[in-house]
Design a protein around this motif. Sequence first.
Motif, PDB file in Angstrom:
ATOM      1  N   LEU A  83      -1.639  47.375  63.910  1.00  0.00           N
ATOM      2  CA  LEU A  83      -3.561  47.086  63.568  1.00  0.00           C
ATOM      3  C   LEU A  83      -3.134  45.769  63.351  1.00  0.00           C
ATOM      4  N   GLN A  87      -5.257  42.542  64.347  1.00  0.00           N
ATOM      5  CA  GLN A  87      -6.128  41.898  63.641  1.00  0.00           C
ATOM      6  C   GLN A  87      -5.922  39.974  63.127  1.00  0.00           C
ATOM      7  N   SER A  93      -9.919  44.612  67.160  1.00  0.00           N
ATOM      8  CA  SER A  93      -9.569  45.710  66.252  1.00  0.00           C
ATOM      9  C   SER A  93     -10.073  47.127  67.494  1.00  0.00           C
TER      10      SER A  93
END
Length: 469
Positions: A83, A87, A93
């Motif tokens: 993640l 990002q 996201s």
Amino acid sequence: VVLAGKANCPHYAKAELLADYLQANLPDFRVHKITQHPDKWEEWLQQVCERNGWEHQESPIIWRELLYRGGKGLLLGGMEDFLQYVQRYYGVSTAVSSEEMLDIAEENLQAHTEIEKEEEEFRSLINPLQIWITSASSPTCYQLIPLLASGEVFGLSTEISIHLLDASQFEEVLHGLALEAADLACPLLRSVGEHTEVAEAFVQADVVILLDDVLVNPEVQPLESCIREVGEICQVYAPLIEKNAKSEVRVIASGKTFVNLKALMMITYGPSIKPENVIAVASSWESAAKAMLARKLNLSAAEVKDVIVWGNISGCNYIDLSHGKAYGYDSGIRGPPDFPHPLLNVISDREWIHSAVLSEQSSLRSRLCHCAGMLPAHAVATALRHWYQGSPPGEAISVGVLTKGQYGIPEGIVFSVPVRFHSGTWEVITELEMNEETREALGRAAHELLQEKLVAMKEIQEMHPYGAD
């Protein structure tokens, strides 16, 4: 990006959703997914980490691979690491509820289970024939392997696994043979195994090819000792075949000595082996005789057919030309390509026939006694091809089988007779007419085989005085 995890892992499900989104929206982003059953996950993860030098202990595990460049993959880590990576690099996201993650994880596990089941069913359909070859260090085996692996014997859609069996002193030879067989890169050859432990032989065998031979030298040992040696070999093999092989296993006896007796002893010592599934190969005599006759007639060997080998394949046999046919022979009588000329009508030199083919000192016998491995290997392959794919329509094939009294041959011996193969079985051709010369030759061959059987049964009774039948 490679995304791997337990099939029921909600964190894997969340990372999967994000990876799918990136692949759909970024032209150069690709994702490869790997799911493992929860019971297999830890073992699989440990192997991946050891292979790549990584340290990771949870699901999922995610890494980058640069396509077309090779080299070591770049570990990104687990879900949180992925993640953060997305990002930072893509400004993307995701927000997925715990309930959604659990639902997707459950679907993943169900889909993974169904795929595993389908793959297992598919693997069960691709079940290679298990071929065991004894005395595998022999030259015949060396020549036989490429014939079996070519696809011409068992069919172009049948995979095979070959198992090489021999004594421990030939272990290095077997290893070299297995490596060379693998180097052939035959698509239908699944594997080649090397075996020196007889007790573990013939596991799940579909076909057993016996190449064992016994040295026959009256000056060194009497005939009874040779027959005892044949019996001892079969006494080891037959119970193991009964125990380890498949119920419909097919056994082929080949070699230069006591071929008929080997087949008979396999039936005797292996009562649960179906007698019709045990044959002795006579094709070497057949094909060599056809080749010799073809040279005499200036034909190809394939144009000579229905030469029959009667009797004891490696002993007193009779090459019967009375039913033989020559195709494509240039004579005053002409017909279509499939028009046959009787062999004895086109070969007028009876003295040559006797000296070259029929006599005990014939050049045919001399040639077969000194042949290397090519001809016997071709004979075994030919017999197997007929057995699995059928023999040519209307053509007689000579094979040693357990007799049932056909042509006045005594019952209970393995005798070479003409047969037809069809649908995986064979039947003796019983409608042939027989002249007096042939009947006398059959009588001599039957007498020799009966004597071999009597000596062999005497040895059995001496070894098992209270249990012999």
